[in-house]
Design an enzyme around this catalytic site. Structure first.
Site, PDB file in Angstrom:
ATOM      1  N   GLN A 177       2.218  -1.835   5.889  1.00 13.43           N
ATOM      2  CA  GLN A 177       2.512  -0.442   6.229  1.00 13.43           C
ATOM      3  C   GLN A 177       2.964  -0.245   7.682  1.00 13.43           C
ATOM      4  OE1 GLN A 177      -0.500   2.877   5.433  1.00 13.43           O
ATOM      5  NE2 GLN A 177       0.727   2.779   3.580  1.00 13.43           N
ATOM      6  N   PHE A 178       2.327  -0.963   8.590  1.00 11.84           N
ATOM      7  CA  PHE A 178       2.741  -0.955   9.998  1.00 11.84           C
ATOM      8  C   PHE A 178       2.479  -2.353  10.554  1.00 11.84           C
ATOM      9  CE2 PHE A 178       1.884   3.496   9.229  1.00 11.84           C
ATOM     10  CZ  PHE A 178       2.847   4.162   9.968  1.00 11.84           C
TER      11      PHE A 178
ATOM     12  N   PRO B 221      -3.751  -9.672   9.502  1.00  6.22           N
ATOM     13  CA  PRO B 221      -4.495 -10.407   8.466  1.00  6.22           C
ATOM     14  C   PRO B 221      -3.600 -11.282   7.591  1.00  6.22           C
ATOM     15  CG  PRO B 221      -5.245  -8.126   8.575  1.00  6.22           C
ATOM     16  CD  PRO B 221      -3.990  -8.219   9.414  1.00  6.22           C
TER      17      PRO B 221
ATOM     18  N   GLU C 246      -4.350  -6.660   3.560  1.00  8.33           N
ATOM     19  CA  GLU C 246      -3.087  -7.311   3.922  1.00  8.33           C
ATOM     20  C   GLU C 246      -3.095  -8.803   3.673  1.00  8.33           C
ATOM     21  OE1 GLU C 246      -4.521  -4.896   5.553  1.00  8.33           O
ATOM     22  OE2 GLU C 246      -2.983  -3.352   5.407  1.00  8.33           O
TER      23      GLU C 246
ATOM     24  N   LEU D 268      -6.148  -2.101  -0.664  1.00  7.51           N
ATOM     25  CA  LEU D 268      -5.922  -2.060   0.774  1.00  7.51           C
ATOM     26  C   LEU D 268      -6.402  -3.356   1.430  1.00  7.51           C
ATOM     27  CD1 LEU D 268      -6.882   1.029   2.967  1.00  7.51           C
ATOM     28  CD2 LEU D 268      -6.307  -1.228   3.823  1.00  7.51           C
TER      29      LEU D 268
ATOM     30  N   HIS E  81       0.087   1.682  15.675  1.00  4.94           N
ATOM     31  CA  HIS E  81       1.244   1.958  14.820  1.00  4.94           C
ATOM     32  C   HIS E  81       2.570   1.682  15.534  1.00  4.94           C
ATOM     33  CE1 HIS E  81      -1.842   3.931  12.474  1.00  4.94           C
ATOM     34  NE2 HIS E  81      -0.981   4.229  11.523  1.00  4.94           N
TER      35      HIS E  81
ATOM     36  N   ILE F 161      -0.413  -6.178  10.315  1.00  2.90           N
ATOM     37  CA  ILE F 161       0.186  -7.390   9.733  1.00  2.90           C
ATOM     38  C   ILE F 161      -0.654  -8.634  10.031  1.00  2.90           C
ATOM     39  CG2 ILE F 161       1.627  -8.249  11.658  1.00  2.90           C
ATOM     40  CD1 ILE F 161       3.978  -8.328   9.609  1.00  2.90           C
TER      41      ILE F 161
ATOM     42  N   GLU G 209       0.838  -1.192   0.000  1.00  4.57           N
ATOM     43  CA  GLU G 209       0.000   0.000   0.000  1.00  4.57           C
ATOM     44  C   GLU G 209       0.879   1.250   0.000  1.00  4.57           C
ATOM     45  OE1 GLU G 209      -2.106  -0.813   3.597  1.00  4.57           O
ATOM     46  OE2 GLU G 209      -3.002  -2.632   2.765  1.00  4.57           O
TER      47      GLU G 209
HETATM   48  C1  LIG Z   1      -5.717  -2.761   7.988  1.00  2.00           C
HETATM   49  C2  LIG Z   1      -5.018  -1.472   7.748  1.00  2.00           C
HETATM   50  N1  LIG Z   1      -4.086  -1.389   6.787  1.00  2.00           N
HETATM   51  C3  LIG Z   1      -3.424  -0.237   6.552  1.00  2.00           C
HETATM   52  C4  LIG Z   1      -3.676   0.881   7.298  1.00  2.00           C
HETATM   53  C5  LIG Z   1      -2.902   2.178   7.059  1.00  2.00           C
HETATM   54  N2  LIG Z   1      -3.809   3.190   6.495  1.00  2.00           N
HETATM   55  C6  LIG Z   1      -4.398   4.102   7.268  1.00  2.00           C
HETATM   56  S1  LIG Z   1      -5.496   5.027   6.403  1.00  2.00           S
HETATM   57  C7  LIG Z   1      -5.180   4.202   4.969  1.00  2.00           C
HETATM   58  C8  LIG Z   1      -5.938   4.568   3.734  1.00  2.00           C
HETATM   59  C9  LIG Z   1      -7.422   4.470   3.958  1.00  2.00           C
HETATM   60  O1  LIG Z   1      -8.102   4.914   2.826  1.00  2.00           O
HETATM   61  P1  LIG Z   1      -9.677   4.908   2.797  1.00  2.00           P
HETATM   62  O2  LIG Z   1     -10.176   3.562   3.231  1.00  2.00           O
HETATM   63  O3  LIG Z   1     -10.098   5.375   1.459  1.00  2.00           O
HETATM   64  O4  LIG Z   1     -10.120   5.925   3.928  1.00  2.00           O
HETATM   65  P2  LIG Z   1      -9.736   7.474   3.947  1.00  2.00           P
HETATM   66  O5  LIG Z   1      -8.505   7.608   4.806  1.00  2.00           O
HETATM   67  O6  LIG Z   1      -9.536   7.914   2.543  1.00  2.00           O
HETATM   68  O7  LIG Z   1     -10.914   8.163   4.590  1.00  2.00           O
HETATM   69  C10 LIG Z   1      -4.215   3.229   5.179  1.00  2.00           C
HETATM   70  C11 LIG Z   1      -3.679   2.343   4.120  1.00  2.00           C
HETATM   71  C12 LIG Z   1      -4.657   0.761   8.313  1.00  2.00           C
HETATM   72  N3  LIG Z   1      -4.955   1.816   9.115  1.00  2.00           N
HETATM   73  N4  LIG Z   1      -5.310  -0.410   8.506  1.00  2.00           N
END
Ligand SMILES: Cc1ncc(C[n+]2csc(CCOP(=O)(O)OP(=O)(O)O)c2C)c(N)n1
Ligand SMILES: Cc1ncc(C[n+]2csc(CCOP(=O)(O)OP(=O)(O)O)c2C)c(N)n1
Ligand SMILES: [Mg+2]
Ligand SMILES: [Mg+2]
Lengths: 360, 325, 360, 325
Positions: free
Chosen positions: D82-83, D89, D60, D58, D129, D87, D29
């Site tokens: 990403q963090f 999943p 995992e 998005l 995180h 991890i 991601e």
């Molecule tokens: C399971 C998971 N994977 C990765 C992340 C890191 N992360 C935080 S926000 C984000 C993007 C989210 O995008 P979206 O679902 O469109 O929501 P938005 O932030 O645009 O409102 C990511 C990859 C996370 N918080 N949770």
């Protein structure tokens, strides 16, 4: 070949970008006071958002997820829900949460690194902010199932982003809710970006509302910058859920006007022009235009509202900044209903070495 | 008093608690009409209805996640994962939410759920049906891991787990589901969590084990007795948080520690037992600590599974090692 | 409200239950020899299946997952694929695997508790049987991505059941394949039951093919007991994938005529009548009728085929039963490319205590 | 020679290997245009194109599962989570497939993939995180877990991980991503896996640690030196399979063992180190084994995170404990 199934995804918009009516005004919206309540909350949310970003820039707040541009979608959700309903947010739905009684200082405490921000004074049964994307949808489904089993006329509402719709948990929750006809509404706030990943790399599905079809539930796309359409769509979906007619997937189309969070720099991955265009469709503009055209709102009202919002936000910020750090014991005391022995010993160690790590 | 098996102890505990607490619901794959693939929920749906005993769609992350949602809203879900080999999709929901919700909301919400799963090898099952990965859950803060090793403890510990206000991963040693019958009174009396159970008293060596391995361990203890070695056998029972004190007391008496478990050795729960004693009871030790465990390999398909599982002979050998110098 | 998206799910059947043509015969099916190849493999598969169940009943095999009733769906998949394509099965697709060169004794070794059953002599790049439901779909997507990146004209095909469609991994794989336009075909073998859970408790979606809509890919439902329709549908989907026009979801509607596995007793949860009705639609019947009506097949041919199948199955069983148990070292020797020291030590222990566990 | 940070070592290793091995692809991601939220993949997509450096949807479990599929079909995917808090999943795909495929196919297929993730606390990050749950992966048979603690080791160990024919979980201590600069020659030379790295020689006590805690540990060692205590500091580096021999040798010399890690204590990797020494090196010990670790609590939000992380003072105290009698 013969067709065995057909589907359609409807789209709702009431006010266009210029605040002109493009479809009939729903009942609630005929009362200007109702519209003003929505507008005031949108303004408060935006004022809060601006302030929070400043706090982070000046080192008084940790990483913060802005809701700039999402105000109509979020406030529309909050306004349509009842207090006894349950909200399972992601991490930027402040507009909905304020409506439900979550305090601004609670939001600040959370992003300020203090768990007490999740200990909402109101909406005690709501779920806290949920960072692991997708997981919250299953909590909403579980909550809805609990209400259904107990025969309570309550609904659960979860919010997820466009990126989040790629997560298995999202789909599993939809499938469960539909097969058990749960009183749940799943909102996808499609703001076009998942951090740096555009919708085009996230999914090939033309709309996100159509993901409902996989679960056999209705899906609807709504202009997420139109607070009237948003609230009405949520009210319809909630009523259907409350009457035992099952869940709905609502896709709210909006745009993330801010960086993803204060830790992000969106200029690295998206075009200035795209953002400028998006500003023309932002949610406060059109409802204000509509209110002014209909004579329910004036420049003086606007000024007064802004002043009031600023004052309320400043008060919340003061309360936040005045909150002392929790004692180190807090790390242990809410792990279990009663503290296991092994933890009691570690608790003493933590006290013995309090502040030895520095960095405060 | 009825003589029942371990799995009947599970069923009896579920039935008692459903009878006495409306908040308790059972859910999982095939737990309804079918009564579970091992029959642990047999008869429950017929007795309590489809709303209290629910067949879910086939998705383990969903089962854990929905249970968390239900528990946070006042229910007491007891969900079943059909085999431990399929428990891994629950890890995210368990570590990120079940074990955290109370902490992160400062007690505003909590998660009184039980995640049940049969685990362990030895029944000639297909691939992925014989895992023992309790260590994964034992490392998760905020989660209890409980493993019964007799019909009585199955009944008493499951009742305690359901009543516990915090999440419990309840792992059932399926190899001994029907190995032994015990008289168990269906009186709703729970057994204490967070404590070991001493299965056999002895003076010369302490053997700590849990689940199905208690049987091989007790057999080994009998054998050792003939050689004049008196072994104390301790069932860890609550894997996490661990009752180290009972183990330390025993080692203080015996001076020797052997740990037996079916799971892979590396970073297994046996390591925590050994580390705890090496920290707090080392001066009591007359010999190195010995672990007799499954190997750090994939659990083999069943033609070789009994080469993987610790045998009585390996346990005896492990104990004898503690008498060499 | 205005409609912004519309979808339809097509259905394909060529032969009805009585073996009558209900739509045009595809090109390949005009050659009787082609149809006979399919029919012979279906018969071999069923003969094998019956024998395997007997082996289990007599203690010569472990738990076994029968494919009774799935022969057309499975053989149709196998016949449409090319050798260089990649198959990611679940655990009962023997008809497809035999077509690809997997040996009957390999199937028996696997269910007989010996990993060598997964070491296919042919189709070396195919994935082994996959018990953790849903996971295989992502392996197929990954394989398809590998082929696409390397510009190879190869496709990946995965199979999942109706129950498996509730798993997040299934949906995540569809979404990935569609957004990256991968050369993959996802087959849902809808046999109406997931052990004891009927489709009605599994999902509210009217068809399983429509789950494709969530990913923005085409979905089609086919009569999974019609081997002609099945093979043609797969050939179309594979050609589309091979030509870079993206993945397809194929729902093959059939029925599990057997218990879930030999460890299951379906009489506990489903009605005798339902199974009896299903027998009337079973796949061998209709293709045999069609072949006989068209004069391409006779009772004598039928007898000869059965005898031949029995003989081949018996030979495979003999080979299986003659296979000695692996040395205990086998447990260690394929853990890593080269054995780490810690494992070498454990390997010696295992040898020292070989057979001490008994139970052989 | 360029002086680079740990994260630049990661980027440099990725670039080298992509340059020299077409099979290597990077996915995850935000790893593309954005270059990763920590910039670990900065510039790679611009240099190698969107087919070699892919932004994924998005999910995992998907990232792990698709990587397994690609690896089994001849690619060398290096995927980023990403963090570490996200991890979990991947656990199902990693334990049930990545670590098993070679074994269950008798070597017909194997999984040369690397799962990268930043881990650990101390950067005032939001909730979820700051996890350190390496123990979960260390318990999985068939999977290597590798943690670098310097720019040089980040470069050399990541190269080794990518070239390894088996799956490697490569955890990057983000707290020290930019803490230190080292001269690292971009020559494609890998460092050996499955071995510890001795960061500081000493005679009185052995301190085993890894990742970011190597910094606090070395600080503590300096302090202890002033008190006349000479500490040997060992970076475990490959968490699993563990190089116990180097640790045993050191303990044979020093007679004292302290283990320092950021992760929760219960069933953490420190327990395995302690257990190994309690089995094979116990007679060398002049003192109980001491673990200085994170607490068995949820990692607190950042206002308290430095109360959770082992401090230099706690490490010194832990060492001093081994000198009490
Ligand atoms: C399971 C998971 N994977 C990765 C992340 C890191 N992360 C935080 S926000 C984000 C993007 C989210 O995008 P979206 O679902 O469109 O929501 P938005 O932030 O645009 O409102 C990511 C990859 C996370 N918080 N949770
Ligand atoms: C992840 C996972 N959960 C549970 C199981 C246990 N299990 C084996 S088969 C099965 C039902 C599968 O039904 P379906 O997907 O319809 O496939 P079918 O067996 O009907 O072909 C279940 C629950 C499993 N193998 N994997
Ligand atoms: Mg978004
Ligand atoms: Mg099925």
């Amino acid at each position: 070949m013969k067709t065995i199934a057909e589907f359609r995804i409807p789209y709702r918009q009431v006010l266009d970008v210029d605040g002109r009516l493009v479809s009939d005004l729903p009942e609630f919206a005929k009362d200007p006071e109702e519209l003003l309540r929505l507008y005031r909350m949108m303004m408060l949310t935006r004022t809060f958002d601006t302030k929070a970003i400043n706090l982070q820039r000046t080192g008084k707040l940790g990483t913060y997820a802005s809701c700039l541009g999402h105000e109509a979608a979020h406030v529309g959700i909050g306004a349509a829900m009842r207090p006894e309903d349950c909200f399972a947010p992601m991490y930027r739905e402040y507009g909905a949460q304020f409506w439900r009684g979550v305090k601004m200082e609670e939001v600040l405490l959370y992003w300020g690194g203090d768990e007490r921000g999740n200990d909402f004074a109101a909406a005690r049964h709501d779920f806290p902010w949920c960072v692991p994307i997708g997981t919250q949808c299953l909590h909403a489904a579980g909550a809805a199932l609990a209400y259904k089993l107990r025969d309570e006329q309550r609904c659960a509402v979860s919010v997820i982003g466009d990126g989040g719709t790629s997560q298995g948990d999202f789909y599993e929750a939809l499938n469960l809710a539909a097969v058990r006809e749960l009183p749940a509404v799943f909102v996808v706030v499609n703001n076009k970006w998942a951090i740096s990943v555009p919708l085009s790399l996230q999914t090939a599905s033309k709309t996100l509302a159509q993901k409902a079809i996989a679960a056999g539930m209705p899906g609807i796309q709504v202009d997420g910058n139109d607070v009237i359409a948003m609230r009405q769509t949520m009210e319809d979906a909630l009523q259907q859920a409350r009457e035992g007619r099952g869940p709905t997937l609502v896709e709210a189309v909006t745009y993330r006007l801010s960086d993803h969070t204060t830790a992000d720099d969106a200029s690295r991955y998206r075009q200035k022009g795209e953002v400028e265009d998006a500003w023309k469709t932002e949610p406060l503009l059109r409802i204000r235009r509509y209110l002014m055209d209909s004579g329910a709102w004036s420049d003086a009202d606007e000024e007064a509202l802004k002043a009031d919002c600023t004052q309320r936000v400043d008060a919340a910020v003061a309360a936040y900044l005045d909150t002392p750090v929790q004692p180190v014991e807090a790390m242990f005391d809410s792990m279990f209903a009663s503290l296991p022995e092994s933890l009691a010993e570690q608790r003493q160690t933590a006290r013995r070495f309090v502040n030895s790590g520095g960095h405060h | 008093m009825p003589k029942i098996t371990l799995i009947e102890g599970v069923t009896m505990a579920l039935a008692w608690e459903m009878e006495h607490d409306d908040r308790v619901v059972v859910l999982g794959e095939d737990v309804g009409v079918n009564g579970g693939v091992f029959r642990a929920t047999a008869g429950l749906q017929q007795r309590f209805g489809g709303d209290r005993v629910m067949d879910t769609p086939l998705a383990e992350s969903m089962i854990a996640g929905m249970s968390i949602g239900m528990a946070a809203q006042g229910m007491r879900p007891v969900c079943e994962i059909q085999f431990m080999g399929f428990i891994y999709p629950t890890v995210d929901q368990m570590i990120n939410h079940a074990g955290r919700l109370r902490h992160r909301t400062r007690g505003r919400l909590h998660v009184p759920m039980v995640l049940r799963a049969p685990f362990g090898g030895g029944i000639h099952a297909p691939e992925h049906h014989s895992e023992s990965t309790e260590a994964l859950f034992a490392h998760m803060p905020g989660i209890r891991v409980v493993i019964p090793s007799s019909p009585r403890r199955a009944y008493g510990l499951l009742l305690a787990a359901i009543r516990d206000p915090d999440p419990v991963v309840f792992l059932e040693p399926k190899r001994i589901y029907r190995l032994q019958k015990q008289e168990v009174e269906d009186n709703g009396e729970a057994l204490p969590l967070d404590t070991c159970y001493i299965l056999r008293e002895g003076d010369d060596v302490t053997i700590v084990t849990w689940g199905a391995m208690t049987f091989e361990t007790l057999k080994a203890a009998e054998e050792l007795d003939k050689e004049g070695i008196s072994a104390e056998v301790i069932d860890l029972a609550t894997i996490s948080p661990m009752d180290l004190d009972t183990i330390l007391e025993s080692v203080e008496k015996t001076g020797r520690l052997v740990i037996v478990h079916e799971a892979a050795r590396n970073c297994g729960v046996g390591a925590e037992v050994a580390a705890g004693v090496a920290e707090k009871g080392i001066w009591d030790l007359k010999a190195p600590i010995v672990r007799v465990t499954g190997y750090d390999t994939v659990m083999p398909l069943f033609r070789l599974e009994y080469e993987y599982l610790p045998s009585v002979a390996r346990i005896i050998d492990g104990v004898q090692k503690t008498f060499e110098d």
